[in-house]
Write an enzyme that holds these catalytic residues in place. Structure first.
Site, PDB file in Angstrom:
ATOM      1  N   LYS A 213      75.087  24.377  36.601  1.00 12.54           N
ATOM      2  CA  LYS A 213      74.659  22.798  37.307  1.00 12.54           C
ATOM      3  C   LYS A 213      75.217  23.683  38.970  1.00 12.54           C
ATOM      4  O   LYS A 213      75.254  22.703  39.825  1.00 12.54           O
ATOM      5  CB  LYS A 213      75.024  21.900  37.267  1.00 12.54           C
ATOM      6  CG  LYS A 213      73.923  21.475  35.893  1.00 12.54           C
ATOM      7  CD  LYS A 213      74.945  20.166  34.882  1.00 12.54           C
ATOM      8  CE  LYS A 213      74.437  19.397  34.146  1.00 12.54           C
ATOM      9  NZ  LYS A 213      75.124  18.134  33.871  1.00 12.54           N
TER      10      LYS A 213
ATOM     11  N   GLY B 115      83.039  18.369  34.024  1.00 12.24           N
ATOM     12  CA  GLY B 115      81.653  18.115  35.428  1.00 12.24           C
ATOM     13  C   GLY B 115      81.172  16.255  34.804  1.00 12.24           C
ATOM     14  O   GLY B 115      80.692  15.897  35.932  1.00 12.24           O
TER      15      GLY B 115
ATOM     16  N   GLY C  92      88.275  12.176  31.349  1.00 16.69           N
ATOM     17  CA  GLY C  92      87.652  13.518  31.756  1.00 16.69           C
ATOM     18  C   GLY C  92      88.052  14.098  32.322  1.00 16.69           C
ATOM     19  O   GLY C  92      87.126  13.118  33.327  1.00 16.69           O
ATOM     20  N   ALA C  93      88.023  15.476  32.776  1.00 12.88           N
ATOM     21  CA  ALA C  93      88.338  15.786  34.320  1.00 12.88           C
ATOM     22  C   ALA C  93      87.077  17.098  34.487  1.00 12.88           C
ATOM     23  O   ALA C  93      86.545  17.124  35.843  1.00 12.88           O
ATOM     24  CB  ALA C  93      88.957  15.749  35.182  1.00 12.88           C
TER      25      ALA C  93
ATOM     26  N   ASN D 264      93.080  12.631  32.421  1.00  8.63           N
ATOM     27  CA  ASN D 264      92.808  13.629  31.121  1.00  8.63           C
ATOM     28  C   ASN D 264      93.903  14.367  30.135  1.00  8.63           C
ATOM     29  O   ASN D 264      95.106  14.688  30.998  1.00  8.63           O
ATOM     30  CB  ASN D 264      91.933  14.755  32.756  1.00  8.63           C
ATOM     31  CG  ASN D 264      91.625  16.279  32.106  1.00  8.63           C
ATOM     32  OD1 ASN D 264      90.145  16.055  32.086  1.00  8.63           O
ATOM     33  ND2 ASN D 264      91.990  17.592  32.577  1.00  8.63           N
ATOM     34  N   ARG D 265      93.359  15.112  29.670  1.00  5.24           N
ATOM     35  CA  ARG D 265      94.473  15.912  28.715  1.00  5.24           C
ATOM     36  C   ARG D 265      95.494  16.618  29.422  1.00  5.24           C
ATOM     37  O   ARG D 265      96.826  16.675  29.612  1.00  5.24           O
ATOM     38  CB  ARG D 265      93.499  17.042  27.458  1.00  5.24           C
ATOM     39  CG  ARG D 265      94.972  17.682  26.860  1.00  5.24           C
ATOM     40  CD  ARG D 265      94.415  18.350  25.755  1.00  5.24           C
ATOM     41  NE  ARG D 265      93.448  19.559  26.445  1.00  5.24           N
ATOM     42  CZ  ARG D 265      91.927  20.070  25.676  1.00  5.24           C
ATOM     43  NH1 ARG D 265      91.889  20.329  23.948  1.00  5.24           N
ATOM     44  NH2 ARG D 265      91.329  21.092  25.965  1.00  5.24           N
ATOM     45  N   THR D 266      94.851  17.671  30.545  1.00  7.17           N
ATOM     46  CA  THR D 266      96.091  18.549  31.867  1.00  7.17           C
ATOM     47  C   THR D 266      95.502  17.374  32.738  1.00  7.17           C
ATOM     48  O   THR D 266      94.910  17.397  33.992  1.00  7.17           O
ATOM     49  CB  THR D 266      94.997  19.935  31.671  1.00  7.17           C
ATOM     50  OG1 THR D 266      94.673  20.530  30.465  1.00  7.17           O
ATOM     51  CG2 THR D 266      95.659  20.672  32.537  1.00  7.17           C
TER      52      THR D 266
ATOM     53  N   LEU E 192      66.289  17.054  25.084  1.00  2.78           N
ATOM     54  CA  LEU E 192      65.664  15.598  24.930  1.00  2.78           C
ATOM     55  C   LEU E 192      65.147  15.498  26.067  1.00  2.78           C
ATOM     56  O   LEU E 192      64.547  14.701  26.210  1.00  2.78           O
ATOM     57  CB  LEU E 192      66.411  14.417  24.840  1.00  2.78           C
ATOM     58  CG  LEU E 192      67.256  15.153  23.306  1.00  2.78           C
ATOM     59  CD1 LEU E 192      68.317  13.376  23.273  1.00  2.78           C
ATOM     60  CD2 LEU E 192      66.177  14.730  22.262  1.00  2.78           C
TER      61      LEU E 192
ATOM     62  N   SER F 157      97.032  17.595  35.604  1.00  2.40           N
ATOM     63  CA  SER F 157      97.023  18.003  37.161  1.00  2.40           C
ATOM     64  C   SER F 157      95.381  18.460  37.203  1.00  2.40           C
ATOM     65  O   SER F 157      95.568  18.245  38.398  1.00  2.40           O
ATOM     66  CB  SER F 157      97.730  19.831  36.789  1.00  2.40           C
ATOM     67  OG  SER F 157      96.655  20.477  36.085  1.00  2.40           O
TER      68      SER F 157
END
Length: 265
Positions: free
Chosen positions: A65, A126, A123-124, A146-148, A15, A150
């Site tokens: 990125k 980007g 969320g960990a 975060n789901r994980t 977009l 660590s």
């Protein structure tokens, strides 16, 4: 004519072209925004080619990125985040910036959200990295879930005044939080949310980085709880506005760019 653009693979869904073109039209700038889709392993080469061709500025998206870091002189924030999404060629040496962080901050500010207190970032990856650094630089304490777990811990070790947690801690974290930002893709799935609805409350401001759909289940639940809600198109808009202003030296016509962006959602 000034030439700006986007490199990514794929880029057909982007977009950014209509949003930036609306800005050039509104200000009467002799400029164009084009897209480039180099092979997935040719990000650095694409930066070199763009510089040779006289391109003035580039946005950078997946999967490049991180790859382009070695092809540019990264600004301090981009270096800390470990990702570049904007390149400016006008200073002699290609300089890399990360405007995702600023995009989140400006999106919240646009909605009169106080940038103080405690923020929970879900969320960990980007986007989570960029938002966590951006909010920390504004002086907020950041809690990364975060789901994980660590991965959340590893990111928290890099971000000032931050801590890492598993998703099972979200309800406790949100009880005393001021801002919640979802940086996962969970909201793209119909009726899916990463956050328990009963953990949301009216003292929260909730930004969902997902913009397809524009009103995610998380934002619906947040609105029902009386929270301030900010959809992901605002973050997309303001990361683009930041790049536009850096390249052109002009104040971006935010309303025109926002209108064109939302026409294409």
């Amino acid at each position: 004519m000034d030439v700006y653009g986007l490199i990514g693979n794929p880029v057909g869904h982007s977009l950014s072209p209509p949003m930036h073109e609306a800005g050039y039209e509104a200000l009467g700038l002799d400029a164009r925004y084009v897209t480039f889709e180099p092979p997935a392993d040719a990000g650095a080469e694409a930066i070199e080619a763009a510089e040779t061709l006289g391109v003035d500025g580039l946005n950078v998206t997946i999967p490049f990125k991180q790859d382009v870091l070695d092809a540019v002189d990264p600004a301090p924030l981009a270096e800390r985040i470990g990702a570049v999404n904007t390149v400016d060629f006008t200073g002699g040496t290609p300089t890399g910036y990360n405007t995702d962080a600023v995009g989140a901050v400006r999106a919240l500010d646009h909605h009169d959200v106080s940038l103080s207190g405690t923020a929970v970032v879900v969320g960990a990856g980007g986007a989570g990295r960029a938002v966590a650094f951006g909010l920390a630089d504004e002086g907020l304490s950041v809690r990364i879930a975060n789901r994980t777990e660590s991965k959340a811990d590893a990111l928290a070790d890099e971000v000032p005044d931050a801590s890492g947690h598993g998703l099972d801690s979200l309800s406790d974290l949100l009880a005393n939080a001021d801002i919640l930002v979802n940086c996962t893709s969970v909201g793209m799935e119909e009726d899916k949310t990463p956050v328990p609805a009963d953990a949301l409350h009216s003292d929260l401001a909730v930004l969902d980085a997902v913009y397809t759909p524009i009103e995610t289940r998380l934002l619906q639940d947040a609105a029902a709880a009386g929270a301030t809600t900010v959809d992901g198109a605002w973050m997309l808009l303001y990361q683009g506005v930041e790049a536009f202003e850096r390249w052109t030296g002009e104040d971006a016509p935010v309303d025109r760019m926002n209108g064109r962006l939302r026409e294409h959602l």
